[in-house]
Scaffold this active site. Structure first.
Site, PDB file in Angstrom:
ATOM      1  N   LYS A  37      16.383  74.111 -22.113  1.00  0.00           N
ATOM      2  CA  LYS A  37      16.173  75.303 -22.928  1.00  0.00           C
ATOM      3  C   LYS A  37      14.881  76.001 -22.502  1.00  0.00           C
ATOM      4  O   LYS A  37      14.160  76.560 -23.306  1.00  0.00           O
ATOM      5  CB  LYS A  37      16.192  74.982 -24.422  1.00  0.00           C
ATOM      6  CG  LYS A  37      15.507  73.703 -24.833  1.00  0.00           C
ATOM      7  CD  LYS A  37      15.706  73.507 -26.306  1.00  0.00           C
ATOM      8  CE  LYS A  37      14.995  72.445 -26.934  1.00  0.00           C
ATOM      9  NZ  LYS A  37      14.259  71.488 -26.957  1.00  0.00           N
ATOM     10  N   ASP A  65      27.985  66.351 -13.160  1.00  0.00           N
ATOM     11  CA  ASP A  65      29.325  66.956 -13.224  1.00  0.00           C
ATOM     12  C   ASP A  65      29.920  67.245 -11.842  1.00  0.00           C
ATOM     13  O   ASP A  65      31.126  67.481 -11.725  1.00  0.00           O
ATOM     14  CB  ASP A  65      29.282  68.263 -14.023  1.00  0.00           C
ATOM     15  CG  ASP A  65      29.058  68.050 -15.504  1.00  0.00           C
ATOM     16  OD1 ASP A  65      28.911  66.889 -15.913  1.00  0.00           O
ATOM     17  OD2 ASP A  65      29.043  69.044 -16.253  1.00  0.00           O
ATOM     18  N   ARG A  86      46.601  49.077 -28.750  1.00  0.00           N
ATOM     19  CA  ARG A  86      46.045  50.359 -29.177  1.00  0.00           C
ATOM     20  C   ARG A  86      46.038  51.400 -28.071  1.00  0.00           C
ATOM     21  O   ARG A  86      46.080  51.069 -26.888  1.00  0.00           O
ATOM     22  CB  ARG A  86      44.575  50.167 -29.558  1.00  0.00           C
ATOM     23  CG  ARG A  86      44.380  49.828 -30.979  1.00  0.00           C
ATOM     24  CD  ARG A  86      42.909  49.657 -31.280  1.00  0.00           C
ATOM     25  NE  ARG A  86      42.769  49.337 -32.684  1.00  0.00           N
ATOM     26  CZ  ARG A  86      41.766  48.675 -33.208  1.00  0.00           C
ATOM     27  NH1 ARG A  86      40.783  48.251 -32.449  1.00  0.00           N
ATOM     28  NH2 ARG A  86      41.726  48.440 -34.498  1.00  0.00           N
ATOM     29  N   GLN A 142      26.332  58.239 -19.390  1.00  0.00           N
ATOM     30  CA  GLN A 142      26.698  58.611 -18.014  1.00  0.00           C
ATOM     31  C   GLN A 142      25.527  59.215 -17.242  1.00  0.00           C
ATOM     32  O   GLN A 142      25.561  59.322 -16.027  1.00  0.00           O
ATOM     33  CB  GLN A 142      27.844  59.636 -18.034  1.00  0.00           C
ATOM     34  CG  GLN A 142      29.106  59.077 -18.642  1.00  0.00           C
ATOM     35  CD  GLN A 142      30.022  60.175 -19.152  1.00  0.00           C
ATOM     36  OE1 GLN A 142      30.923  60.597 -18.449  1.00  0.00           O
ATOM     37  NE2 GLN A 142      29.798  60.661 -20.359  1.00  0.00           N
TER      38      GLN A 142
END
Ligand code: F6P
Length: 368
Positions: free
Chosen positions: A74, A140, A175, A287
């Site tokens: 930021k 990414d 599951r 990550q």
């Protein structure tokens, strides 16, 4: 003699410290001085945040995660939110002040290590006359003009290890486990970890997904006596009808929305449609943490030394990049033009489909 300043901007990625290590060592061998600006451009605004970096200061850091300089996503100096006397927030441009201080401090070059946002800022400074060199970073792996960014390999290794661990618990409970991984606009982490970690379904931002296809795959697993399923979903994945998932703008001064929520939404739809016991988890910043893998360390060290070569040859407003296993340089403006998406004709997409992984769309070659 040259005087260089390094900064690390945006979200951290394993390998940042290895780049710093390489720049400091390669520069010291030429007799150049290196400084680090804390928290992005902080060192240009407060002298206490401008630190001298010698080989002694960076001893052993090549193997550590995070960044010794600190980072921020930021801190755009071209649009910085500042509170005025009336307590209102105003957006101000402090780039001239930073450029003035860069010149006053006598720097010859700024090596900016960052993703698309930080490199965009670096390029804008280059346009104002600051000699800048970019080093591509992001877990990414979505920066254009470089086949890899450091941090990605470590993030994939972390996500793959998590998937390996989830198989036994998913199987024990019959599951469905939905794992949300990072990847704002590109599904590289989801694709690489999903294939390597035995996922049944992988959802990427590049392929809008259909919940019925996802649930068909889960039911198909049952038909083939596999009573559990693992779904990997990138945080930036979108549904076929255009639904995306985010938590709003987050903190003041951030230029992008905070993504999140797709994993839980997918899990709740699976529960509704298949009535299977389903849980979701978000791997999140796990990550981004930890020690860089050998691949990321080596890539980061190569990027750092390649950046110093660019300083020597005065190739400014360029970014170091990896292409066909070699180091190249590309204009920063080319790297930030668009995100590097997963190419759908890529053999990894074919591999996923051919081993029976559902990518959230209709798979023509489905097993009968
Ligand atoms: O760009 C890297 C990234 O890890 C994205 O995948 C993710 O959306 C973002 O950073 C999260 O950033 P923050 O640190 O602000 O939560």
């Amino acid at each position: 003699m040259k005087k260089i300043v390094i900064s690390t901007g945006g979200g951290d990625a394993p390998g940042l410290n290895a780049v710093i290590y390489a720049v400091v060592h390669a520069s010291a061998r030429k007799g150049w001085e290196v400084y680090g600006s804390r928290n992005g451009y902080g060192g240009f605004l407060d002298i206490d945040d401008m630190v001298r970096l010698t080989p002694r200061d960076v001893e052993g850091i090549y193997s550590t995660g995070g960044t010794i300089l600190g980072s921020t996503n930021k801190g755009n100096p071209f649009s910085k939110p500042v509170e005025n006397l009336a307590g209102e927030i105003q957006i101000v441009d402090i780039s001239d002040k930073i450029l003035r201080n860069f010149n006053r401090m006598g720097f010859d070059c700024h090596i900016a290590i960052g993703g698309d946002g930080s490199l965009d800022i670096a390029h804008r400074f280059a346009e104002k006359g600051m000699p800048v060199i970019g080093v591509p970073k992001t877990i990414d792996n979505d920066l254009n003009q470089t086949s890899r960014t450091f941090g990605f390999d470590t993030a994939v290794a972390t996500a793959t290890e998590a998937l390996d661990k989830l198989h036994s618990t998913a199987k024990s409970h019959n599951r469905v486990l939905v794992v949300e991984v990072m990847g704002r606009e590109s599904g590289w982490i989801a694709l690489y970890s999903g294939i390597s970690g035995g996922a049944d379904v992988i959802l990427l931002p590049e392929i809008p997904f259909d919940m019925h296809e996802v649930c068909n795959k889960i039911s198909d697993n049952e038909l083939h006596d596999k009573n559990y399923s693992i779904v990997v979903v990138a945080e930036g994945a979108v549904t076929k009808d255009g639904r995306s998932f985010n938590k709003g703008m987050g903190e003041l001064g951030r230029d992008e929305v905070v993504l999140g929520g797709v994993g839980e939404w997918v899990a709740s739809e699976i529960r509704k449609i298949t009535e299977k016991d389903t849980r979701s988890l978000v791997l999140g910043h796990l990550q981004r943490g930890g020690s860089p893998t050998t691949f990321d360390r080596l890539l980061a060290l190569r990027f750092g030394t390649a950046a110093v070569r660019l300083v020597e040859n005065k190739v400014f407003d360029h970014m170091v990049a990896l292409k066909d296993s070699t180091m190249i340089s590309v204009p920063i403006v080319e790297a930030i033009k668009a995100r590097k998406k997963v190419d759908l004709s890529n053999d990894k997409i074919m591999t996923a489909r051919e081993i029976g992984i559902c990518l959230g769309d209709k798979d023509e070659g489905q097993e009968v």
